[in-house]
Scaffold this motif. Structure first.
Motif, PDB file in Angstrom:
ATOM      1  N   ALA A 244      14.051   9.830  -3.274  1.00  0.00           N
ATOM      2  CA  ALA A 244      13.546  10.071  -4.631  1.00  0.00           C
ATOM      3  C   ALA A 244      14.325   9.194  -5.606  1.00  0.00           C
ATOM      4  O   ALA A 244      15.500   9.454  -5.885  1.00  0.00           O
ATOM      5  N   SER A 245      13.684   8.149  -6.124  1.00  0.00           N
ATOM      6  CA  SER A 245      14.352   7.205  -7.019  1.00  0.00           C
ATOM      7  C   SER A 245      14.594   7.836  -8.383  1.00  0.00           C
ATOM      8  O   SER A 245      13.650   8.248  -9.061  1.00  0.00           O
ATOM      9  N   VAL A 246      15.856   7.871  -8.803  1.00  0.00           N
ATOM     10  CA  VAL A 246      16.187   8.402 -10.123  1.00  0.00           C
ATOM     11  C   VAL A 246      15.619   7.489 -11.207  1.00  0.00           C
ATOM     12  O   VAL A 246      15.104   7.957 -12.232  1.00  0.00           O
ATOM     13  N   THR A 247      15.690   6.181 -10.998  1.00  0.00           N
ATOM     14  CA  THR A 247      15.195   5.241 -12.005  1.00  0.00           C
ATOM     15  C   THR A 247      13.679   5.306 -12.129  1.00  0.00           C
ATOM     16  O   THR A 247      13.140   5.296 -13.249  1.00  0.00           O
ATOM     17  N   ALA A 248      12.970   5.383 -10.992  1.00  0.00           N
ATOM     18  CA  ALA A 248      11.513   5.514 -11.063  1.00  0.00           C
ATOM     19  C   ALA A 248      11.127   6.809 -11.770  1.00  0.00           C
ATOM     20  O   ALA A 248      10.168   6.833 -12.558  1.00  0.00           O
ATOM     21  N   ARG A 249      11.868   7.870 -11.514  1.00  0.00           N
ATOM     22  CA  ARG A 249      11.596   9.144 -12.196  1.00  0.00           C
ATOM     23  C   ARG A 249      11.797   8.995 -13.707  1.00  0.00           C
ATOM     24  O   ARG A 249      10.983   9.476 -14.503  1.00  0.00           O
ATOM     25  N   SER A 250      12.863   8.301 -14.114  1.00  0.00           N
ATOM     26  CA  SER A 250      13.117   8.088 -15.547  1.00  0.00           C
ATOM     27  C   SER A 250      12.001   7.275 -16.185  1.00  0.00           C
ATOM     28  O   SER A 250      11.578   7.565 -17.317  1.00  0.00           O
ATOM     29  N   ILE A 251      11.513   6.273 -15.478  1.00  0.00           N
ATOM     30  CA  ILE A 251      10.421   5.444 -16.005  1.00  0.00           C
ATOM     31  C   ILE A 251       9.152   6.276 -16.153  1.00  0.00           C
ATOM     32  O   ILE A 251       8.422   6.142 -17.151  1.00  0.00           O
ATOM     33  N   ARG A 252       8.900   7.150 -15.210  1.00  0.00           N
ATOM     34  CA  ARG A 252       7.709   7.999 -15.327  1.00  0.00           C
ATOM     35  C   ARG A 252       7.844   8.980 -16.492  1.00  0.00           C
ATOM     36  O   ARG A 252       6.853   9.309 -17.153  1.00  0.00           O
ATOM     37  N   LEU A 253       9.056   9.451 -16.765  1.00  0.00           N
ATOM     38  CA  LEU A 253       9.268  10.311 -17.931  1.00  0.00           C
ATOM     39  C   LEU A 253       9.027   9.535 -19.227  1.00  0.00           C
ATOM     40  O   LEU A 253       8.441  10.068 -20.178  1.00  0.00           O
ATOM     41  N   ILE A 254       9.457   8.280 -19.268  1.00  0.00           N
ATOM     42  CA  ILE A 254       9.189   7.440 -20.434  1.00  0.00           C
ATOM     43  C   ILE A 254       7.689   7.234 -20.588  1.00  0.00           C
ATOM     44  O   ILE A 254       7.142   7.275 -21.697  1.00  0.00           O
ATOM     45  N   ALA A 255       7.003   7.023 -19.469  1.00  0.00           N
ATOM     46  CA  ALA A 255       5.556   6.859 -19.515  1.00  0.00           C
ATOM     47  C   ALA A 255       4.882   8.088 -20.113  1.00  0.00           C
ATOM     48  O   ALA A 255       3.979   7.981 -20.954  1.00  0.00           O
ATOM     49  N   SER A 256       5.327   9.266 -19.702  1.00  0.00           N
ATOM     50  CA  SER A 256       4.762  10.499 -20.244  1.00  0.00           C
ATOM     51  C   SER A 256       5.010  10.592 -21.746  1.00  0.00           C
ATOM     52  O   SER A 256       4.117  10.968 -22.520  1.00  0.00           O
ATOM     53  N   ALA A 257       6.225  10.219 -22.168  1.00  0.00           N
ATOM     54  CA  ALA A 257       6.574  10.310 -23.587  1.00  0.00           C
ATOM     55  C   ALA A 257       5.811   9.310 -24.443  1.00  0.00           C
ATOM     56  O   ALA A 257       5.585   9.549 -25.635  1.00  0.00           O
ATOM     57  N   THR A 258       5.397   8.187 -23.852  1.00  0.00           N
ATOM     58  CA  THR A 258       4.700   7.150 -24.613  1.00  0.00           C
ATOM     59  C   THR A 258       3.186   7.171 -24.405  1.00  0.00           C
ATOM     60  O   THR A 258       2.480   6.297 -24.900  1.00  0.00           O
ATOM     61  N   GLY A 259       2.700   8.172 -23.669  1.00  0.00           N
ATOM     62  CA  GLY A 259       1.261   8.276 -23.448  1.00  0.00           C
ATOM     63  C   GLY A 259       0.709   7.248 -22.482  1.00  0.00           C
ATOM     64  O   GLY A 259      -0.480   6.939 -22.502  1.00  0.00           O
ATOM     65  N   THR A 260       1.563   6.729 -21.603  1.00  0.00           N
ATOM     66  CA  THR A 260       1.138   5.737 -20.608  1.00  0.00           C
ATOM     67  C   THR A 260       0.588   6.440 -19.378  1.00  0.00           C
ATOM     68  O   THR A 260       1.233   7.339 -18.833  1.00  0.00           O
ATOM     69  N   ARG A 261      -0.594   6.048 -18.951  1.00  0.00           N
ATOM     70  CA  ARG A 261      -1.208   6.668 -17.760  1.00  0.00           C
ATOM     71  C   ARG A 261      -0.442   6.247 -16.503  1.00  0.00           C
ATOM     72  O   ARG A 261      -0.108   5.074 -16.322  1.00  0.00           O
ATOM     73  N   VAL A 262      -0.175   7.221 -15.628  1.00  0.00           N
ATOM     74  CA  VAL A 262       0.512   6.974 -14.367  1.00  0.00           C
ATOM     75  C   VAL A 262      -0.356   7.503 -13.232  1.00  0.00           C
ATOM     76  O   VAL A 262      -0.875   8.624 -13.309  1.00  0.00           O
TER      77      VAL A 262
END
Length: 263
Positions: free
Chosen positions: A188-206
């Protein structure tokens, strides 16, 4: 200010500086980047991943792991002024002994871009969801690839992109961020998880995609890790032709850096 490199072992509730001794196996490990100002990203998430790996393998108690982690972070505060890439370890020795230890390491040069190659053999990992048991195998795999001009090796499962040898793989389809699905076993990548949290905060579709390397033709591809943050893939040896868009990665790297907090 303390000087790196140094190794500390956990003995009788205290961290003691010791020479690095050979071990039979690296059971669990976790690394993170510490800036010269003494700041790190998602430190509690690294702690949780380290603790969970040890718990799954029936290692030391949660209380012992937490006490060790707290003491190790305290030690790292003495190294302000140097960029570090420390590693927390649970190592196994001949005769079955286990030892918690902290390796204080100077951070390698960080990169903003990367060249990929694809591992052509079977998945070399024996315990793909825990960082540690396969780390030395993956480091050797990456070192061999570096001799041929690659920075990272992409691992496949049944032909599908799963992971990098020391990073997670993400890609963009237009304005949508994509990642391998969670049922493909990987750390489980900590950095990938952080990027996905940023995506959620910025309204970026994942989305999650089951993709072969050829399916990433024309995509912008990132490899992400605790050390380097976001590296834009600018070439994939014998792989797909990818799109290079450094400006987007630079924006997201600034967002990622903003998550760093004092140790």
């Amino acid at each position: 200010m303390a000087e790196a490199p140094a190794t500390f072992v956990w003995r009788d509730g205290a961290l003691l500086e010791r020479p690095l001794e050979p071990h039979r196996e690296l059971v669990v490990a976790d690394s993170f980047f510490v800036s010269p100002e003494g700041r790190a990203r998602a430190l509690e998430t690294h702690h949780e991943r380290f603790r969970a790996g040890i718990a799954e393998l029936a290692g030391p108690s949660v209380e012992a792991v937490d006490a060790f982690w707290g003491a190790a972070i305290g030690r790292l505060r003495a190294y302000r002024g140097a960029a570090l890439f420390p590693r927390m370890e649970l190592a196994g020795f001949e005769g079955g002994g286990l030892e918690l230890r902290l390796r204080v390491r100077i951070a390698p040069r960080r990169r903003e871009s990367a060249v990929l190659s694809t591992h052509g053999g079977p998945d070399p990992r024996s315990v793909p969801r825990i960082k540690g048991p396969d780390l030395e195998t993956l480091i050797a795999l990456r070192a061999a690839a570096q001799e041929n001009g690659a920075d990272e090796v992409v691992l496949l499962k049944d032909g599908l992109v799963v992971d990098g040898s020391s990073s997670a793989v993400l890609w963009w389809r237009g304005e949508t961020l994509a990642a391998p699905p969670g049922d493909l076993a990987r750390v489980a990548s900590v950095t990938a998880r952080s990027i996905r949290l940023i995506a959620s905060a910025t309204g970026t579709r994942v989305v999650e995609e089951r993709a072969r390397p050829a399916d990433l033709e024309g995509c912008e591809v990132w490899v992400v890790s605790a050390l380097h943050g976001i590296s834009v893939v600018d070439a994939w040896i014998d792989g797909p032709v990818v799109v290079v868009r450094p400006s987007r990665a630079a924006t997201w790297q600034r967002r990622l850096d903003a998550l760093a907090r004092p140790l």
